[in-house]
Design an enzyme around this catalytic site. Structure first.
Site, PDB file in Angstrom:
ATOM      1  N   ALA A 101      40.101 113.601 -34.635  1.00 55.18           N
ATOM      2  CA  ALA A 101      40.000 113.574 -33.241  1.00 55.18           C
ATOM      3  C   ALA A 101      40.089 112.236 -32.864  1.00 55.18           C
ATOM      4  O   ALA A 101      40.028 111.286 -33.717  1.00 55.18           O
ATOM      5  CB  ALA A 101      38.522 114.235 -32.746  1.00 55.18           C
ATOM      6  N   LYS A 102      40.294 112.131 -31.482  1.00 56.79           N
ATOM      7  CA  LYS A 102      40.423 110.448 -31.169  1.00 56.79           C
ATOM      8  C   LYS A 102      40.140 110.735 -29.648  1.00 56.79           C
ATOM      9  O   LYS A 102      40.548 111.669 -29.091  1.00 56.79           O
ATOM     10  CB  LYS A 102      42.002 110.048 -31.253  1.00 56.79           C
ATOM     11  CG  LYS A 102      41.890 108.531 -31.251  1.00 56.79           C
ATOM     12  CD  LYS A 102      41.225 107.920 -32.533  1.00 56.79           C
ATOM     13  CE  LYS A 102      41.280 106.424 -32.682  1.00 56.79           C
ATOM     14  NZ  LYS A 102      41.221 105.834 -34.022  1.00 56.79           N
TER      15      LYS A 102
END
Ligand code: NAD
Length: 411
Positions: A101-102
């Protein structure tokens, strides 16, 4: 080429080797969830200002999603998407039980006061607290954020969900942060340089190194390499590069930087050269550890190093990668080379889940163990299939994610 296209290109190359169908490729490249929120805050002068924040959760087939939170004025959804998918392949190649994720907020953090940054961070958590947490998606620091922001995130998240330090990593040590997190990425770069050299049958004492970027990653890598007998002949930062044929005195360079507002400008015990000249130096190992896209098809022909270790994310463009590969340059790719940071983040999460604190020696030993396993797997894959280390790393990562996704099923 933007980072997103480069990551996709490497994914496609690996997918061709694994022979994945088009439908599976779409399944594995599309983000599971993309969140965009407005973050309105009151500035210190009473004005209202709205910021835009993102969290992209790319894939959770192998575990809770993991990735940093970036505060930067150029953050956009495309960027965050690319970085989220990069995290999926990075956690997979190192075999951490995580997905990718980011997140990011489009903001110039230096233009905000501490109080404004705190309001922004807490308000961002208010907007997304129900989509992240210790078992779903665990944020961490990235460009423009650090331990301070992670402590605010933890505190705000716990107001909704109760005590749970594992909801975010990269926290201060006083807030259940891990020993050794700060040095982890640079240390990993140094450890991997050592492993690679051994596989190539070369010796540290006969090996020269140039490092672009002397921040968190570059300085810790330089420190470990110098301690391990490598001859670090050049380092640089945004102010320029510093070269000494006989090898730099790294502890002295570090002391100078700490006393000089964290910059190398004015360092006198070396020859001053440019960052471009550093890239073309006659050294054995080149470590780009500053920003992305610094080795392009234009300057790749001038690279004389026979080994490149990607401390930064995406420092070599795909065109340059192909050129260098054809010339026989060995490139240790970012998804493996700079995975030391996320590995120690994982250790922090493990300690938080168990309410048990490890000492620095244990962190270092476990980091060495995880990176050695990952490196040896990638090396073997590249030898067996006669492919580059980058393609081998992606083949292993994509295969692991595909297998887990397939086992999990669709419904
Ligand atoms: P940092 O901000 O601590 O240091 C960056 C260094 O690069 C500084 O010395 C800066 O002066 C220099 N620099 C910036 N622009 C430059 C330019 N145009 N030319 C030459 N030098 C320049 O950042 P960091 O945490 O060390 O991260 C460096 C890279 O590593 C980034 O690409 C980051 O995404 C990547 N990375 C970092 C981590 C981590 O744990 N810190 C983990 C994975 C990847």
């Amino acid at each position: 080429m933007k980072a997103f296209e480069a990551t996709k290109l490497y994914f496609q190359k690996a997918s061709d080797i694994i022979d994945l169908s088009d439908a599976v490729r779409v399944w594995l490249t599309t983000a599971r969830r993309e969140v965009q929120v407005q973050i309105p805050i009151e500035m210190d002068n009473g004005d209202l200002k709205s910021f835009i924040g993102y969290r992209v959760q790319h894939n959770n087939a192998r575990g809770p999603m993991k990735g940093g939170l970036r505060y930067h004025p150029e953050v956009d959804l495309d960027d965050v998407r690319a970085l989220a998918s990069l995290m999926t392949w990075k956690t997979a190649v190192v075999d951490l039980p995580y997905g990718g994720a980011k997140g990011g907020v489009c903001v110039a953090p230096r233009e905000l006061s501490k109080k404004e940054l705190e309001r922004l961070t807490r308000r961002f958590v208010d907007a997304i607290h129900d989509v992240f947490g210790p078992d779903t998606d665990i944020p961490a620091p990235d460009m423009g954020t650090g331990a301070r922001e992670m402590a605010w995130i933890r505190n705000q998240w716990e107001k909704y969900h109760g005590f749970s330090p594992a909801c975010v990593t990269g926290k201060p040590v006083e807030h259940y942060g891990a020993e050794g997190r700060e040095e982890a990425t640079g240390r990993g770069v140094g450890l991997l340089a050592f492993k690679l050299l051994r596989r190539l049958g070369r010796k540290p004492a006969e090996t020269t190194v140039a490092i672009q970027g002397f921040g968190n990653v570059g300085s810790h890598a330089a420190k470990l390499l110098a301690e391990s007998d490598f001859k670090v002949t050049a380092v640089s930062d945004v102010t320029g590069a510093y070269y000494r044929k006989e090898g730099l005195d790294i502890p002295e360079v570090l002391r100078y930087m700490l006393a000089n507002n964290m910059q190398l400008k004015g360092y006198a015990n070396a020859e001053r050269i440019t960052n471009q000249e550093l890239i073309a130096l006659d050294v054995d190992i080149l470590i780009p550890a500053a920003i992305g896209g610094v080795i392009t098809i234009e300057n790749a022909p001038s690279v004389r190093a026979s080994i490149i270790i990607e401390g930064a994310n995406g420092p070599v463009t795909p065109e340059a990668d192909e050129h260098l590969d054809q010339r026989g340059v060995t490139i240790l790719p970012d998804i493996l080379a700079n995975a030391g940071g996320v590995t120690v983040s994982y250790f922090e999460w493990v300690q938080n889940q168990q309410y048990y604190k490890w000492g620095l020696n244990r962190v270092r030993q476990e980091l060495d163990h995880v990176l050695t396993q990952a490196f040896e797997n990638v090396w073997r894959e590249s030898q067996e299939k006669n492919i580059s280390l980058r393609t081998a790393a992606y083949v292993i990562a994509v295969q692991r994610v595909y297998k887990a996704a397939q086992l999990g099923g669709l419904s």
